[in-house]
Each structure stands twice: as structure tokens, then as C-alpha cells.
Scaffold this motif. Structure first.
Motif, PDB file in Angstrom:
ATOM      1  N   TRP A 269       6.752   2.741   2.389  1.00  0.00           N
ATOM      2  CA  TRP A 269       7.203   2.061   3.487  1.00  0.00           C
ATOM      3  C   TRP A 269       7.212   0.614   3.249  1.00  0.00           C
ATOM      4  N   ARG A 270       5.753   0.124   2.773  1.00  0.00           N
ATOM      5  CA  ARG A 270       5.765  -1.366   3.009  1.00  0.00           C
ATOM      6  C   ARG A 270       6.808  -2.233   1.851  1.00  0.00           C
TER       7      ARG A 270
ATOM      8  N   HIS B 283      -1.306  10.202   8.603  1.00  0.00           N
ATOM      9  CA  HIS B 283      -0.538   9.133   9.404  1.00  0.00           C
ATOM     10  C   HIS B 283       0.485   8.300   8.705  1.00  0.00           C
ATOM     11  N   ASN B 284       0.784   8.782   7.376  1.00  0.00           N
ATOM     12  CA  ASN B 284       1.933   8.235   6.621  1.00  0.00           C
ATOM     13  C   ASN B 284       2.306   9.325   5.365  1.00  0.00           C
TER      14      ASN B 284
ATOM     15  N   GLU C  10       0.868  -1.334   0.056  1.00  0.00           N
ATOM     16  CA  GLU C  10      -0.195   0.239   0.040  1.00  0.00           C
ATOM     17  C   GLU C  10       0.917   1.167  -0.059  1.00  0.00           C
ATOM     18  N   SER C  11       2.079   1.319   0.400  1.00  0.00           N
ATOM     19  CA  SER C  11       2.736   2.416   0.759  1.00  0.00           C
ATOM     20  C   SER C  11       4.419   2.240   0.083  1.00  0.00           C
TER      21      SER C  11
ATOM     22  N   PRO D  29      -1.020   1.272  13.589  1.00  0.00           N
ATOM     23  CA  PRO D  29      -0.567   2.519  13.687  1.00  0.00           C
ATOM     24  C   PRO D  29      -1.528   3.590  13.544  1.00  0.00           C
TER      25      PRO D  29
ATOM     26  N   PHE E 135      -3.976   4.721   3.944  1.00  0.00           N
ATOM     27  CA  PHE E 135      -2.225   4.626   3.961  1.00  0.00           C
ATOM     28  C   PHE E 135      -1.843   4.557   2.435  1.00  0.00           C
TER      29      PHE E 135
ATOM     30  N   PHE F 181       4.145   3.534  17.877  1.00  0.00           N
ATOM     31  CA  PHE F 181       3.566   4.359  17.132  1.00  0.00           C
ATOM     32  C   PHE F 181       2.758   5.423  17.904  1.00  0.00           C
TER      33      PHE F 181
HETATM   34  O1  AHR Z   1       2.401  -0.141   9.921  1.00  0.00           O
HETATM   35  C1  AHR Z   1       3.526   0.794   9.275  1.00  0.00           C
HETATM   36  C2  AHR Z   1       2.595   1.631   8.566  1.00  0.00           C
HETATM   37  O2  AHR Z   1       2.169   0.868   7.514  1.00  0.00           O
HETATM   38  C3  AHR Z   1       3.462   2.555   7.777  1.00  0.00           C
HETATM   39  O3  AHR Z   1       3.602   3.920   8.502  1.00  0.00           O
HETATM   40  C4  AHR Z   1       2.490   2.863   6.300  1.00  0.00           C
HETATM   41  O4  AHR Z   1       3.172   3.793   5.494  1.00  0.00           O
HETATM   42  C5  AHR Z   1       2.475   1.578   6.254  1.00  0.00           C
HETATM   43  O5  AHR Z   1       1.608   1.337   5.150  1.00  0.00           O
END
Ligand code: AHR
Length: 320
Positions: free
Chosen positions: A44-45, A225-226, A41-42, A171, A199, A137
Motif C-alpha cells: 500500500w505504502r 489490519h492490512n 512498510e507495505s 488505522p 503493518f 478507517f
Molecule cells: O495508513 C494506511 C495503512 O498504512 C495501510 O492500510 C497499510 O497497509 C499501510 O502501511
């Protein structure tokens, strides 16, 4: 037939025969780790997945990796399949906090240790996992709130809009909690709208468009949140004819490269670090477990905070 046995057999039926029995890897003396990832999804992931895959290779651990596409039911299926395959250790990053009791009891009954990475579960029986490794978190939410109180220059009421992470995820719950805990000390800081952006960039943009439509120039601050949601929201703010990081102060979490690029372009004020580089720690824990060592119940990741003023200097050092 008891529930655990029925679930294990059902999972076994869904697994190709070759996978249902001890693998070549085990015959070669390799540790087998089943890992259920949330999705992609991100930014980060993606970095988290890369870290886990690379570290498994480096440590000579056979990794069975499963992507749940952000669905809890897919994670439960994957865990059942790992149980059926008799992996040595199961690790997973739970998409939401609740609803894990049954499958975790099945893993325990099969005597397969479970490691939680990145996100926690909300289960009373903490004997269902051996350790939880990842960020704090709530503290990330507090850091975001403290930065705002210390750096906001304007007078009068401060109207904040909040882009929350996935509903029911650790989170999203904790980052909200930590932020609110700090800003309540100064009642002029008010969250006027709060909604999930799941996210993702696309959802972050969509929800920010709705916030702007409803509140327009009343919005002083965005707390996302992200970083991905913040980056999506920046696009919405620009399309509305406003200047991100100037007309609307923007705070987000993760500190991924995309956030540093936005800070260097003057469009994001600050990003609180949440490290996805959990792979090496996870593989070490798996090896320690197999060697009979006792792991600490909680392994917390050390993290910093990066305001836009330091972005250009820090960027070359960023690993994700
Ligand atoms: O669990 C961490 C979070 O999950 C991160 O902040 C976010 O970007 C991800 O999808």
C-alpha cells in the motif's frame, strides 16, 4: 530565543545551503511541496509513494520527498527542514496520531499550510492543518466486521485473532474500534488474541506463528489490519499444516494486488479497500490552496469491499 525560532534555525543548520534558500523551482514559478512519507512498510505504502510522485510530475509541482523509515522523529526533522526551506505547502502522512503539536505550531508560525494525507493526528487545535484527506478507517473496520457476521457459516463460539497495525497509528486504532463495534452485537464472536504486526509481512508471519503456537486449531478467524500482514500470516498458517481461508477465515484491509492474488489462489476470503492513490487529489488541493481557494476540512476516499468470489473478475482493473 523562542522555541519555534530555535527549532527553525537548528533545522536550517542541517540543510545544505543550496536548499535553504528559494529554489530554482520557485524562481521558475513552480509550487514547492514538502512531503514526509512514513516509509515503505507495505505494498500500500509503495503505491501511495508512486501515486504522489507521479501526480507531482503531472501537475508540474516541485516535490521535496522525504522517507521517515517509520520513525516519528524523522518525520519531525523533515517537516522542520521543509519549514527552513520555506516550501509553499507541507503534506505528511503521520506514522502515529500523537506528538505533532509543537512542529505543527512551527509550520503555522512560518505561515506554511499543512495538509494531512492518509492518517489523522490527535491534536485539539485543528487550525494546525488545512485539510485531512484519506480513508475512513473506522468504517473499514466496520465493513470487515459486517462481512464476518454476514458470511460466517459455523455454529458456536467464533475465536478471532487480530493482527493490529503500527501501535498508536490512526488505522490501527480505528480499524480495531470499527470491527469491535460491529462484532459486539453477537457475543459468540470473540477476539481471543490481538497483537501488532506493524503493518509488515515479516511481522505478520511472526505474530501469527505465535498465535498458532498458543491457540492452535482453536482459531477460527484472522482479522488483519492490512493485506501485507495477512499475506505473512497465510505463510505461517500453511507452515502449520492448516488451510488458509478454509480452516481459518481471513479478512484483511487495503485490497492491493497481492491480496487479489491470494484470493484468486483461494487463500484469503475478503479484502476491504483502502485506496493509496491520493496523489492527484493532493496535488489538486495544493494548487487550490495556492490559488486562494478554501479546501473542505475533510476529504474522504470512496472505497469498496472485495470478497474472493469476485477477485478474478476485478483483478485486471486494479491499479495498485
Ligand atoms: O495508513 C494506511 C495503512 O498504512 C495501510 O492500510 C497499510 O497497509 C499501510 O502501511
Amino acid at each position: 530565543m523562542n522555541n519555534t525560532r530555535r527549532h527553525t534555525l537548528a533545522a536550517l543548520a542541517a540543510v545544505p545551503a543550496a536548499l535553504a534558500f528559494p529554489t530554482l523551482a520557485r524562481a521558475q514559478g513552480k509550487i514547492v511541496l514538502g512531503f514526509s512519507q512514513i516509509g515503505a512498510e507495505s505494498e500500500w505504502r509503495t503505491a501511495n509513494t508512486e501515486s504522489i510522485k507521479a501526480a507531482a510530475k503531472e501537475h508540474g509541482i516541485e516535490l521535496k520527498f522525504s522517507d521517515a523509515q517509520q520513525k516519528q522523529e524523522n518525520q519531525i526533522k523533515a517537516i522542520r527542514s521543509f519549514i527552513a526551506q520555506k516550501v509553499d505547502v507541507i503534506a505528511f502522512s503521520p506514522v502515529v496520531e500523537s506528538g505533532w503539536g509543537t512542529v505543527l505550531r512551527e509550520a503555522k508560525a512560518a505561515k506554511i499550510p499543512v495538509i494531512l494525507t492518509d492518517r489523522a493526528v490527535n491534536e485539539k487545535d485543528d487550525s494546525l492543518w488545512v485539510t485531512f484527506m484519506g480513508s475512513d478507517f473506522v468504517e473499514e473496520g466496520r465493513k470487515s466486521g459486517r462481512w464476518l457476521l454476514e458470511n460466517y457459516k459455523g455454529q458456536g463460539d467464533v475465536n478471532i485473532v487480530e493482527l493490529q497495525g503500527t501501535v498508536g497509528s490512526a488505522p490501527a486504532i480505528d480499524r480495531k474500534k470499527g470491527f469491535e463495534e460491529i462484532i459486539k452485537a453477537q457475543p459468540r464472536f470473540k477476539i481471543i488474541r490481538s497483537q501488532t504486526g506493524d503493518f509488515t509481512r515479516a511481522k505478520g508471519k511472526e505474530v501469527m506463528e505465535a498465535f498458532l503456537k498458543a491457540e492452535g486449531k482453536k482459531i477460527n478467524v484472522l482479522y488483519a489490519h492490512n493485506d501485507d500482514m495477512a499475506i505473512g500470516a497465510i505463510q505461517a498458517i500453511e507452515e502449520a499444516g492448516l488451510k488458509p481461508a478454509k480452516d481459518i477465515i481471513i479478512i484483511s484491509i487495503d485490497a492491493v494486488k497481492g491480496a487479489f492474488e491470494a484470493m484468486m489462489a483461494g487463500k484469503l476470503n475478503v479484502s476491504v479497500e483502502c485506496s493509496p492513490l491520493l496523489g492527484p487529489q493532493l496535488m489538486q488541493a495544493v494548487k487550490d490552496l495556492k490559488a486562494g481557494k478554501t479546501l473542505p476540512r475533510r476529504i474522504v476516499t470512496e472505497e469498496g469491499i472485495f470478497p474472493m468470489e469476485v477477485a478474478a473478475k476485478e483483478f485486471p482493473k486494479r491499479k495498485y
